[in-house]
Design a protein around this motif. Sequence first.
Motif, PDB file in Angstrom:
ATOM      1  N   HIS A  36       0.790  -1.237   0.000  1.00  0.00           N
ATOM      2  CA  HIS A  36       0.000   0.000   0.000  1.00  0.00           C
ATOM      3  C   HIS A  36       0.825   1.291   0.000  1.00  0.00           C
ATOM      4  CE1 HIS A  36       0.627   0.030   4.394  1.00  0.00           C
ATOM      5  NE2 HIS A  36       0.203   1.274   4.390  1.00  0.00           N
ATOM      6  N   ASP A  37       1.969   1.296   0.653  1.00  0.00           N
ATOM      7  CA  ASP A  37       2.732   2.556   0.757  1.00  0.00           C
ATOM      8  C   ASP A  37       3.987   2.584  -0.111  1.00  0.00           C
ATOM      9  OD1 ASP A  37       1.160   4.199   2.310  1.00  0.00           O
ATOM     10  OD2 ASP A  37       2.030   3.550   4.213  1.00  0.00           O
ATOM     11  N   LEU A  38       4.032   1.729  -1.126  1.00  0.00           N
ATOM     12  CA  LEU A  38       5.192   1.731  -2.036  1.00  0.00           C
ATOM     13  C   LEU A  38       5.476   3.133  -2.582  1.00  0.00           C
ATOM     14  CD1 LEU A  38       4.863  -1.329  -4.467  1.00  0.00           C
ATOM     15  CD2 LEU A  38       6.798  -0.802  -2.958  1.00  0.00           C
ATOM     16  N   GLY A  39       4.430   3.914  -2.793  1.00  0.00           N
ATOM     17  CA  GLY A  39       4.579   5.255  -3.365  1.00  0.00           C
ATOM     18  C   GLY A  39       5.406   6.184  -2.493  1.00  0.00           C
ATOM     19  N   LYS A  40       5.492   5.864  -1.210  1.00  0.00           N
ATOM     20  CA  LYS A  40       6.286   6.713  -0.312  1.00  0.00           C
ATOM     21  C   LYS A  40       7.786   6.605  -0.607  1.00  0.00           C
ATOM     22  CE  LYS A  40       3.068   6.989   3.554  1.00  0.00           C
ATOM     23  NZ  LYS A  40       2.856   6.726   4.987  1.00  0.00           N
ATOM     24  N   THR A  41       8.175   5.560  -1.354  1.00  0.00           N
ATOM     25  CA  THR A  41       9.595   5.427  -1.710  1.00  0.00           C
ATOM     26  C   THR A  41      10.010   6.523  -2.694  1.00  0.00           C
ATOM     27  OG1 THR A  41       9.075   3.876  -3.501  1.00  0.00           O
ATOM     28  CG2 THR A  41       9.610   2.917  -1.357  1.00  0.00           C
ATOM     29  N   THR A  42       9.028   7.222  -3.274  1.00  0.00           N
ATOM     30  CA  THR A  42       9.352   8.311  -4.210  1.00  0.00           C
ATOM     31  C   THR A  42       9.518   9.645  -3.480  1.00  0.00           C
ATOM     32  OG1 THR A  42       7.023   8.887  -4.617  1.00  0.00           O
ATOM     33  CG2 THR A  42       7.986   7.202  -6.032  1.00  0.00           C
ATOM     34  N   TRP A  43       9.235   9.670  -2.192  1.00  0.00           N
ATOM     35  CA  TRP A  43       9.343  10.927  -1.436  1.00  0.00           C
ATOM     36  C   TRP A  43      10.812  11.272  -1.185  1.00  0.00           C
ATOM     37  CZ3 TRP A  43       5.469  10.298   3.253  1.00  0.00           C
ATOM     38  CH2 TRP A  43       4.166  10.233   2.746  1.00  0.00           C
ATOM     39  N   PRO A  44      11.117  12.568  -1.125  1.00  0.00           N
ATOM     40  CA  PRO A  44      12.454  12.941  -0.662  1.00  0.00           C
ATOM     41  C   PRO A  44      12.619  12.485   0.794  1.00  0.00           C
ATOM     42  CG  PRO A  44      11.039  14.883  -0.967  1.00  0.00           C
ATOM     43  CD  PRO A  44      10.268  13.697  -1.469  1.00  0.00           C
ATOM     44  N   ALA A  45      13.819  12.085   1.155  1.00  0.00           N
ATOM     45  CA  ALA A  45      14.052  11.484   2.479  1.00  0.00           C
ATOM     46  C   ALA A  45      13.536  12.359   3.616  1.00  0.00           C
ATOM     47  CB  ALA A  45      15.539  11.207   2.652  1.00  0.00           C
ATOM     48  N   GLU A  46      13.702  13.687   3.488  1.00  0.00           N
ATOM     49  CA  GLU A  46      13.334  14.555   4.610  1.00  0.00           C
ATOM     50  C   GLU A  46      11.824  14.599   4.859  1.00  0.00           C
ATOM     51  OE1 GLU A  46      14.937  15.487   1.896  1.00  0.00           O
ATOM     52  OE2 GLU A  46      13.976  17.239   0.969  1.00  0.00           O
ATOM     53  N   HIS A  48       9.763  12.197   5.199  1.00  0.00           N
ATOM     54  CA  HIS A  48       9.321  11.160   6.135  1.00  0.00           C
ATOM     55  C   HIS A  48       9.375  11.652   7.579  1.00  0.00           C
ATOM     56  CE1 HIS A  48       9.070   7.799   3.236  1.00  0.00           C
ATOM     57  NE2 HIS A  48      10.008   8.485   2.603  1.00  0.00           N
ATOM     58  N   ALA A  49      10.206  12.664   7.846  1.00  0.00           N
ATOM     59  CA  ALA A  49      10.354  13.129   9.229  1.00  0.00           C
ATOM     60  C   ALA A  49      10.075  14.625   9.353  1.00  0.00           C
ATOM     61  CB  ALA A  49      11.770  12.816   9.720  1.00  0.00           C
ATOM     62  N   LYS A  50       9.396  15.188   8.367  1.00  0.00           N
ATOM     63  CA  LYS A  50       9.214  16.636   8.332  1.00  0.00           C
ATOM     64  C   LYS A  50       8.021  17.095   9.180  1.00  0.00           C
ATOM     65  CE  LYS A  50       9.069  20.419   5.000  1.00  0.00           C
ATOM     66  NZ  LYS A  50       8.929  20.774   3.586  1.00  0.00           N
ATOM     67  N   PHE A  51       8.207  18.183   9.906  1.00  0.00           N
ATOM     68  CA  PHE A  51       7.116  18.804  10.652  1.00  0.00           C
ATOM     69  C   PHE A  51       7.459  20.270  10.896  1.00  0.00           C
ATOM     70  CE2 PHE A  51       4.838  20.242  14.364  1.00  0.00           C
ATOM     71  CZ  PHE A  51       3.557  19.797  14.100  1.00  0.00           C
ATOM     72  N   PRO A  52       6.570  21.222  10.611  1.00  0.00           N
ATOM     73  CA  PRO A  52       5.261  21.011   9.988  1.00  0.00           C
ATOM     74  C   PRO A  52       5.389  20.806   8.483  1.00  0.00           C
ATOM     75  CG  PRO A  52       5.623  23.343  10.367  1.00  0.00           C
ATOM     76  CD  PRO A  52       6.825  22.641  10.921  1.00  0.00           C
ATOM     77  N   LEU A  53       4.316  20.320   7.890  1.00  0.00           N
ATOM     78  CA  LEU A  53       4.326  20.067   6.448  1.00  0.00           C
ATOM     79  C   LEU A  53       3.840  21.295   5.677  1.00  0.00           C
ATOM     80  CD1 LEU A  53       2.736  16.539   6.727  1.00  0.00           C
ATOM     81  CD2 LEU A  53       5.035  16.979   5.868  1.00  0.00           C
ATOM     82  N   ALA A  54       4.475  21.558   4.543  1.00  0.00           N
ATOM     83  CA  ALA A  54       4.068  22.675   3.687  1.00  0.00           C
ATOM     84  C   ALA A  54       2.983  22.205   2.709  1.00  0.00           C
ATOM     85  CB  ALA A  54       5.281  23.190   2.908  1.00  0.00           C
ATOM     86  N   THR A  55       2.334  23.167   2.059  1.00  0.00           N
ATOM     87  CA  THR A  55       1.246  22.833   1.126  1.00  0.00           C
ATOM     88  C   THR A  55       1.715  21.867   0.036  1.00  0.00           C
ATOM     89  OG1 THR A  55       0.423  25.052   1.503  1.00  0.00           O
ATOM     90  CG2 THR A  55      -0.557  23.859  -0.326  1.00  0.00           C
ATOM     91  N   HIS A  56       2.918  22.139  -0.532  1.00  0.00           N
ATOM     92  CA  HIS A  56       3.388  21.252  -1.606  1.00  0.00           C
ATOM     93  C   HIS A  56       3.722  19.848  -1.086  1.00  0.00           C
ATOM     94  CE1 HIS A  56       7.146  23.154  -0.118  1.00  0.00           C
ATOM     95  NE2 HIS A  56       7.664  21.975  -0.338  1.00  0.00           N
ATOM     96  N   ASP A  57       4.048  19.741   0.211  1.00  0.00           N
ATOM     97  CA  ASP A  57       4.277  18.412   0.792  1.00  0.00           C
ATOM     98  C   ASP A  57       2.975  17.602   0.775  1.00  0.00           C
ATOM     99  OD1 ASP A  57       6.937  18.993   1.433  1.00  0.00           O
ATOM    100  OD2 ASP A  57       6.360  19.883   3.348  1.00  0.00           O
ATOM    101  N   TRP A  58       1.872  18.296   1.093  1.00  0.00           N
ATOM    102  CA  TRP A  58       0.584  17.600   1.134  1.00  0.00           C
ATOM    103  C   TRP A  58       0.201  17.072  -0.238  1.00  0.00           C
ATOM    104  CZ3 TRP A  58      -1.306  15.409   5.092  1.00  0.00           C
ATOM    105  CH2 TRP A  58      -1.082  15.936   6.367  1.00  0.00           C
ATOM    106  N   ALA A  59       0.560  17.823  -1.275  1.00  0.00           N
ATOM    107  CA  ALA A  59       0.248  17.365  -2.643  1.00  0.00           C
ATOM    108  C   ALA A  59       0.946  16.031  -2.912  1.00  0.00           C
ATOM    109  CB  ALA A  59       0.688  18.416  -3.651  1.00  0.00           C
TER     110      ALA A  59
END
Length: 175
Positions: A36-46, A48-59
């Motif tokens: 189910h979360d294979l798509g998260k492997t396309t995220w930039p490493a940061e 996964h541990a980012k807070f708070p999230l920006a609008t473009h992160d939510w996209a």
Amino acid sequence: MEKHCRQVAELTLQVVYHLNLSKKQWVQVAIAAYLHDLGKTTWPAELHAKFPLATHDWALIKAHPIASANIAKEIWPEIPEEIVKLVRAHHERPGGTGYPDGLNEPGIETLIIAGCDVYSATTTHRPYRIIHSGQEDSHREALMQISRFAPANLVAAISIATCQSPYKLEHRRVI
Ligand SMILES: [Fe+2]
Ligand SMILES: [Fe+2]
């Protein structure tokens, strides 16, 4: 991330045992849960541990079920379409409040994966979530969150499955 996917797949297998699903559904749900979360492997490493999230992160976050489905098809070209649909739908919620497609009535297989996903995410440390004081608190919090979108028999099945060995032992080890 692999640990989370494994947890969700393992919990799904136990939850399905308590619900009346066919063997075919059982297998499909478990495989989709693992992918189910294979798509998260396309995220930039940061991210996964980012807070708070920006609008473009939510996209990017909201697009990950689509990425998961696409990657699943790439690595397994003969993957059954039912499994691809379940992977894509794991963040859908009744009433069209989920994503990426805003499905109005996600099926029980989708809700099983969604419920197990929420359980794993809520009871495991993430940098952007308030940590609850104890394991029992996070267990209750997870079930409360799941009850907002899942039928009572599914909430009960997750509650039973997470109170049993070996899931409990394996799962609690990573908290
Ligand atoms: Fe996800
Ligand atoms: Fe997940």
